[in-house]
Write a protein that holds these residues in place. Structure first.
Motif, short mmCIF file in Angstrom:
data_model
loop_
_atom_site.label_atom_id
_atom_site.label_comp_id
_atom_site.label_asym_id
_atom_site.label_seq_id
_atom_site.Cartn_x
_atom_site.Cartn_y
_atom_site.Cartn_z
N GLU A 26 -52.04 11.03 -49.80
CA GLU A 26 -52.97 10.18 -50.54
C GLU A 26 -52.21 9.04 -51.21
O GLU A 26 -52.64 7.88 -51.18
CB GLU A 26 -53.70 11.02 -51.59
N TRP A 107 -52.24 15.20 -41.47
CA TRP A 107 -52.28 14.03 -42.36
C TRP A 107 -51.35 12.92 -41.86
O TRP A 107 -51.67 11.74 -42.00
CB TRP A 107 -51.91 14.46 -43.78
N ILE A 110 -53.35 11.07 -39.33
CA ILE A 110 -54.34 10.20 -39.95
C ILE A 110 -53.69 8.87 -40.36
O ILE A 110 -54.21 7.78 -40.10
CB ILE A 110 -54.98 10.88 -41.17
N MET A 114 -54.21 4.95 -38.79
CA MET A 114 -54.49 3.78 -39.60
C MET A 114 -53.52 2.64 -39.25
O MET A 114 -53.91 1.47 -39.16
CB MET A 114 -54.38 4.12 -41.09
N ASP A 135 -58.50 1.81 -43.77
CA ASP A 135 -59.64 2.71 -43.78
C ASP A 135 -59.98 3.32 -45.14
O ASP A 135 -61.04 3.92 -45.29
CB ASP A 135 -59.41 3.85 -42.78
N VAL A 136 -59.09 3.23 -46.10
CA VAL A 136 -59.39 3.75 -47.44
C VAL A 136 -60.01 2.62 -48.25
O VAL A 136 -59.39 1.60 -48.48
CB VAL A 136 -58.12 4.27 -48.13
N VAL A 188 -61.56 11.89 -45.91
CA VAL A 188 -60.53 11.24 -45.08
C VAL A 188 -60.05 12.18 -43.98
O VAL A 188 -59.94 11.80 -42.81
CB VAL A 188 -59.35 10.78 -45.96
N GLY A 192 -60.74 11.65 -40.07
CA GLY A 192 -59.55 11.51 -39.25
C GLY A 192 -59.62 12.40 -38.02
O GLY A 192 -59.21 12.01 -36.93
N ARG A 201 -65.01 3.48 -43.41
CA ARG A 201 -64.42 3.25 -44.72
C ARG A 201 -64.74 4.45 -45.61
O ARG A 201 -65.90 4.90 -45.65
CB ARG A 201 -64.97 1.97 -45.36
N VAL A 202 -63.74 4.96 -46.30
CA VAL A 202 -63.88 6.19 -47.08
C VAL A 202 -63.44 5.96 -48.52
O VAL A 202 -62.42 5.31 -48.77
CB VAL A 202 -63.02 7.33 -46.46
N THR A 203 -64.20 6.51 -49.45
CA THR A 203 -63.80 6.51 -50.86
C THR A 203 -64.47 7.70 -51.54
O THR A 203 -65.05 8.56 -50.88
CB THR A 203 -64.18 5.19 -51.55
N VAL A 211 -68.69 7.81 -47.33
CA VAL A 211 -68.22 7.25 -46.07
C VAL A 211 -69.22 6.22 -45.55
O VAL A 211 -70.42 6.49 -45.49
CB VAL A 211 -68.03 8.35 -45.01
#
Length: 390
Positions: A26, A107, A110, A114, A135-136, A188, A192, A201-203, A211
């Protein structure tokens, strides 16, 4: 995150290690710079063994746990994840893989995706993209897109800064998982694994992983099938990670014009109330597939919970192995087949039959009768919606 790690360390060393791995990536994904060198070097230090990344465009790096660059090709790979036709990430651990190697590789993959362009075919934004990684998403921009009183002009500007096209439709997805894990991280990881043919887009928004999914022009298929496959993905590492994934619930909103993303977000959160953690089929609820059933969510939760049938199901669920009894009932109502329900739950059909007979005796239903099965399905919906209020 530091406070969470301290609490988990006192309870479960494996849980603390799993969250530490997630926290590492992260921080890496949210950093100002992310390249193959940083990814390989920091992963090697985290895993305490050599690590490498090779992208399909020729970029790559390989580092030892001491931070030194390693030349040439790896001699012995203990674990790897493929990235398209020619790329991959890998670990070079002497002997057997470590207990958290699968989680680290997931991870790492992922992050590598990106670097290689994210979740496939992003449209060129009309203005420079604001997110620090492909993407974040910047949560402030997502909140602006979903806000009730913003102008269409401001929404369009926020969409462009997120790398989304205001003129193309999109859909929203809501994710909830283990309370001990940031829902944004769950989202995420899930997306992924899904590898959608879309800009993603992820938050995090409140308790949800939030998402935005914008498919290519003309594509209308729901991502629910791919998300169910991602929930079912066995590459989840140690037991603590698999247990967290079993608590994952996902709601998929409908496809709407990008400026109306707020409408799809409301649908995604409604669908999430119908999602039941456990089997991938139930863990992902699609608002479009729910159809008129979605209207049940408009009934106050207390009224739904007061239905006699919902209370009777609560009583059954409280009995020994009651959760399996409820799961058997739900699978049979959904499939209409004893054997299909048994296959979905990985149980012998005689075990499912015995549980259904117990339900019939307790509630007076004849589940082979379509009318009674319809009543049972409504009672299941009422119980679920009462337990997960809006």
């Amino acid at each position: 995150m530091k406070g969470l790690l301290l609490r988990l360390s006192a309870l479960d060393a494996d849980a603390a290690t799993a969250v530490r791995v997630i926290a590492h990536f992260e921080a890496l994904l949210g950093g100002a710079t992310l390249d193959t060198t940083a990814l390989a070097r920091t992963t090697a230090g985290l895993a305490e063994c050599a690590a490498g990344v090779a992208l399909s465009d020729g970029r790559g790096a390989r580092f030892g746990p001491d931070g030194a660059a390693l030349p040439g090709e790896p001699e012995a790979v203990s674990g790897s994840v493929a990235l398209g036709p020619s790329g991959r990430v890998w670990l070079e651990r002497p002997g057997r893989p470590g207990p958290f190697d699968e989680l680290i590789l997931e991870w790492m993959a992922i992050a590598a995706r990106m670097l290689s362009g994210g979740f496939l075919r992003p449209p060129a934004p009309a203005a420079p993209a604001a997110p620090r990684t492909p993407d974040v998403a910047d949560p402030a921009l997502v909140e602006l897109v979903l806000a009730e009183r913003e102008s269409d002009h401001d929404r369009a500007r926020a969409l462009r800064r997120l790398g989304l096209a205001p003129e193309l439709p999109l859909r929203m997805v809501a994710v909830r998982g283990d309370p001990a894990v940031d829902p944004g991280l769950d989202a995420v990881a899930l997306l992924g694994r899904a590898g959608l043919e879309a800009v993603v887009r992820v938050t995090r928004t409140g308790p949800w992983g939030t998402v935005l999914v914008q498919p290519p022009a003309g594509a209308t298929d729901s991502p629910a099938t791919a998300l169910r496959a991602a929930v079912a993905d066995p590459r989840r590492g140690p037991d603590v990670v698999r247990d967290a994934a079993r608590r994952l619930r996902v709601g998929v909103g409908g496809l709407v014009p990008a400026p109306a993303a707020r409408d799809s977000w409301a649908q995604a959160r409604t669908a999430l109330r119908f999602a039941v953690a456990g089997t991938p089929r139930e863990a992902v609820a699609d608002h479009d597939a729910l159809g008129p059933v979605a209207l049940l969510a408009d009934i106050p939760a207390e009224r739904l919970g007061a239905l006699p049938e919902a209370r009777q199901l609560d009583t059954l669920a409280a009995q020994p192995n009651g959760c399996l009894t409820i799961a058997a009932l739900a699978a049979f109502c959904r499939t209409g087949s004893l054997r299909q329900a048994a296959a979905e739950l990985h149980l012998h059909h005689s075990s499912v039959a015995a549980r259904l007979a117990h339900v019939e005796a307790a509630l007076g239903w004849r589940l082979r009768d379509p009318e009674h099965r319809f009543r049972a399905q409504l009672a299941l919906y009422a119980r679920q919606l009462a337990a997960v209020p809006a």
